[in-house]
Design a protein around this motif. Structure first.
Motif, PDB file in Angstrom:
ATOM      1  N   VAL A   9       0.864  -1.180   0.000  1.00 37.55           N
ATOM      2  CA  VAL A   9       0.000   0.000   0.000  1.00 37.55           C
ATOM      3  C   VAL A   9       0.896   1.224   0.000  1.00 37.55           C
ATOM      4  O   VAL A   9       1.892   1.264   0.731  1.00 37.55           O
ATOM      5  CB  VAL A   9      -0.940   0.005   1.227  1.00 37.55           C
ATOM      6  CG1 VAL A   9      -1.432   1.408   1.541  1.00 37.55           C
ATOM      7  CG2 VAL A   9      -2.125  -0.927   0.991  1.00 37.55           C
ATOM      8  N   ILE A  10       0.559   2.217  -0.794  1.00 37.25           N
ATOM      9  CA  ILE A  10       1.302   3.475  -0.825  1.00 37.25           C
ATOM     10  C   ILE A  10       0.524   4.512  -0.026  1.00 37.25           C
ATOM     11  O   ILE A  10      -0.629   4.819  -0.347  1.00 37.25           O
ATOM     12  CB  ILE A  10       1.488   3.999  -2.268  1.00 37.25           C
ATOM     13  CG1 ILE A  10       2.060   2.916  -3.182  1.00 37.25           C
ATOM     14  CG2 ILE A  10       2.367   5.240  -2.271  1.00 37.25           C
ATOM     15  CD1 ILE A  10       3.498   2.583  -2.967  1.00 37.25           C
ATOM     16  N   ALA A  11       1.140   5.058   1.013  1.00 38.00           N
ATOM     17  CA  ALA A  11       0.543   6.137   1.803  1.00 38.00           C
ATOM     18  C   ALA A  11       1.204   7.445   1.405  1.00 38.00           C
ATOM     19  O   ALA A  11       2.379   7.662   1.697  1.00 38.00           O
ATOM     20  CB  ALA A  11       0.718   5.873   3.295  1.00 38.00           C
ATOM     21  N   GLY A  12       0.466   8.298   0.715  1.00 42.76           N
ATOM     22  CA  GLY A  12       1.021   9.545   0.197  1.00 42.76           C
ATOM     23  C   GLY A  12       1.407   9.387  -1.244  1.00 42.76           C
ATOM     24  O   GLY A  12       2.410   8.734  -1.554  1.00 42.76           O
ATOM     25  N   ALA A  18       4.132   8.824  -5.986  1.00 43.51           N
ATOM     26  CA  ALA A  18       3.793   8.270  -7.295  1.00 43.51           C
ATOM     27  C   ALA A  18       5.010   7.612  -7.938  1.00 43.51           C
ATOM     28  O   ALA A  18       4.900   6.574  -8.606  1.00 43.51           O
ATOM     29  CB  ALA A  18       3.234   9.365  -8.194  1.00 43.51           C
ATOM     30  N   LEU A  19       6.202   8.207  -7.737  1.00 46.63           N
ATOM     31  CA  LEU A  19       7.419   7.586  -8.254  1.00 46.63           C
ATOM     32  C   LEU A  19       7.657   6.244  -7.571  1.00 46.63           C
ATOM     33  O   LEU A  19       8.045   5.259  -8.219  1.00 46.63           O
ATOM     34  CB  LEU A  19       8.614   8.518  -8.046  1.00 46.63           C
ATOM     35  CG  LEU A  19       9.976   7.993  -8.502  1.00 46.63           C
ATOM     36  CD1 LEU A  19       9.969   7.633  -9.986  1.00 46.63           C
ATOM     37  CD2 LEU A  19      11.073   9.012  -8.211  1.00 46.63           C
ATOM     38  N   HIS A  20       7.418   6.177  -6.254  1.00 47.67           N
ATOM     39  CA  HIS A  20       7.554   4.911  -5.546  1.00 47.67           C
ATOM     40  C   HIS A  20       6.599   3.862  -6.115  1.00 47.67           C
ATOM     41  O   HIS A  20       6.971   2.685  -6.270  1.00 47.67           O
ATOM     42  CB  HIS A  20       7.287   5.096  -4.053  1.00 47.67           C
ATOM     43  CG  HIS A  20       8.521   5.384  -3.258  1.00 47.67           C
ATOM     44  ND1 HIS A  20       9.538   4.473  -3.085  1.00 47.67           N
ATOM     45  CD2 HIS A  20       8.902   6.500  -2.581  1.00 47.67           C
ATOM     46  CE1 HIS A  20      10.493   4.997  -2.340  1.00 47.67           C
ATOM     47  NE2 HIS A  20      10.139   6.224  -2.022  1.00 47.67           N
ATOM     48  N   ALA A  21       5.387   4.270  -6.410  1.00 47.87           N
ATOM     49  CA  ALA A  21       4.434   3.320  -6.979  1.00 47.87           C
ATOM     50  C   ALA A  21       4.995   2.705  -8.255  1.00 47.87           C
ATOM     51  O   ALA A  21       4.897   1.491  -8.488  1.00 47.87           O
ATOM     52  CB  ALA A  21       3.101   4.007  -7.247  1.00 47.87           C
ATOM     53  N   ARG A  22       5.597   3.530  -9.074  1.00 44.49           N
ATOM     54  CA  ARG A  22       6.183   3.030 -10.318  1.00 44.49           C
ATOM     55  C   ARG A  22       7.347   2.082 -10.039  1.00 44.49           C
ATOM     56  O   ARG A  22       7.427   0.985 -10.620  1.00 44.49           O
ATOM     57  CB  ARG A  22       6.642   4.203 -11.183  1.00 44.49           C
ATOM     58  CG  ARG A  22       7.380   3.765 -12.434  1.00 44.49           C
ATOM     59  CD  ARG A  22       7.893   4.960 -13.235  1.00 44.49           C
ATOM     60  NE  ARG A  22       8.768   4.513 -14.317  1.00 44.49           N
ATOM     61  CZ  ARG A  22       9.426   5.332 -15.129  1.00 44.49           C
ATOM     62  NH1 ARG A  22       9.297   6.646 -14.996  1.00 44.49           N
ATOM     63  NH2 ARG A  22      10.210   4.857 -16.071  1.00 44.49           N
TER      64      ARG A  22
END
Length: 354
Positions: A9-12, A18-22
């Motif tokens: 899960v991405i918090a923030g 968004a870069l972390h999500a990628r």
């Protein structure tokens, strides 16, 4: 944690979230939820990554989704509480720097992680930048003999300071990188701090900070940071991170038998175009043929290995991060009182000297 495709899960989900999500997706993780205080932003980013579960509150999201890990990429003041929320929900945690804004909170996270048997990895990305990593190995291998001193400098575009310099004290935004590097090289807590500042750019927050750190074993380190690079400075960030600006960083390690020096911003590749002068980032998060590489990818791969139990948390030991938070806290205290600050062996206790 499943070895095939761990869930996160991405918090923030701001620019860096968004870069972390990628990057986590490219590294083999599956994003199963996102949260952000801005409902429009989390909706847009979730749609981009085809994530169904989204919310504005992490506890509410974790009631519906039980991921293997939570990535905390929110504003600095919320890191501690969100990390503890995720740990208590049974998740491993990756927290962007700084881990917390106080040593009490940092050690609280440390204690919680131990009590629930989960790992916490902190995004001190400089440890994974190839030049710093090579320097650290050289010091550990004794190539400079006995380490005597470190010099660290990191400068940023003034436009960044004007954009978010008032959100959090610049020590937590910039100096924390080099404080953490110094602790990684010395592997000891800091015993004394003296810092000075300049508020030439704005009275709201210092635009220049210079700190002298003394370690328990006698090694000294100077940490300097300024948010004064003009718009005409060569642009260093482009591609994977949509942020126009420059970072200029240097480090020296001085020993009795040698000296190591490096610059994060080099001129090995320069682009002069009608749009301006660029020194493309080849170290932190370069976009390599459509995939984010560099230090950020190595950091994420490391975190996944730690969470999977494939390796020990040896690159960023959590106690060292707590030492760094205590040191940054002492730097801010020194700036406030204009006096030296002594840290005891337990860095949760800070005493301002007379």
């Amino acid at each position: 944690m499943p070895p095939d495709q761990p869930t996160v899960v991405i918090a923030g989900v701001g620019r860096f979230g968004a870069l972390h999500a990628r990057v986590w997706t490219e590294a083999g993780a599956r994003i199963v939820g996102m949260c952000d205080v801005d409902p429009d932003r989390v909706g847009a980013v979730a749609a981009r990554f085809a994530v169904q579960e989204k919310d504005t509150l992490l506890p509410r999201l974790l009631d519906r989704v039980r991921p293997d890990a939570v990535i905390v990429a929110t504003d600095e003041a919320s890191h501690a509480e969100l990390a503890i929320t995720a740990l208590e929900a049974g998740c491993h945690v990756f927290v962007e720097k700084p881990l917390a804004l106080s040593s009490d909170d940092a050690w609280r996270i440390h204690a919680t992680a131990g009590s629930v048997g989960r790992q916490v990895v902190v995004g001190q990305i400089s440890r994974f930048a190839a030049p710093y990593a090579r320097m650290q190995r050289s010091v550990e291998q004794g190539r400079v003999g006995r380490l005597c001193a470190l010099r660290l400098r990191r400068d940023f575009s003034r436009s960044w300071y004007l954009a978010f310099g008032e959100r959090v004290h610049p020590v937590w935004e910039s100096c924390i990188h080099d404080i953490d590097l110094a602790i990684a090289f010395v592997n000891e807590p800091v015993s004394r701090v003296m810092a000075i500042q300049s508020r030439a750019a704005s009275e709201a927050a210092p635009s220049v900070v210079s700190a002298l750190l003394e370690f328990e074993g006698g090694v000294s380190a100077t940490v300097e940071s300024a948010w004064l690079l003009p718009e005409s400075a060569p642009q260093t960030l482009a591609g994977a991170l949509e942020l126009s600006g420059a970072i200029a960083a240097e480090m020296e390690a001085l020993g009795l038998e040698g000296v190591l020096r490096q610059r994060l911003l080099g001129d090995n590749l320069v682009e002069w175009t009608n749009a301006g002068s660029f020194v493309p980032d080849l170290s932190l998060w370069p976009d390599d043929d459509g995939v984010v590489g560099g230090a950020l990818r190595r950091e994420v791969d490391y975190a996944l290995d730690v969470f999977r139990g494939r390796r020990a948390p040896d690159r960023i030991p959590l106690h060292q991060v707590c030492w760094a938070v205590a040191t940054a806290e002492a730097v801010v205290e020194s700036l406030h009182h204009n006096k030296a600050v002594h840290l005891t062996r337990d860095p949760r206790d800070i005493e301002v000297s007379s």
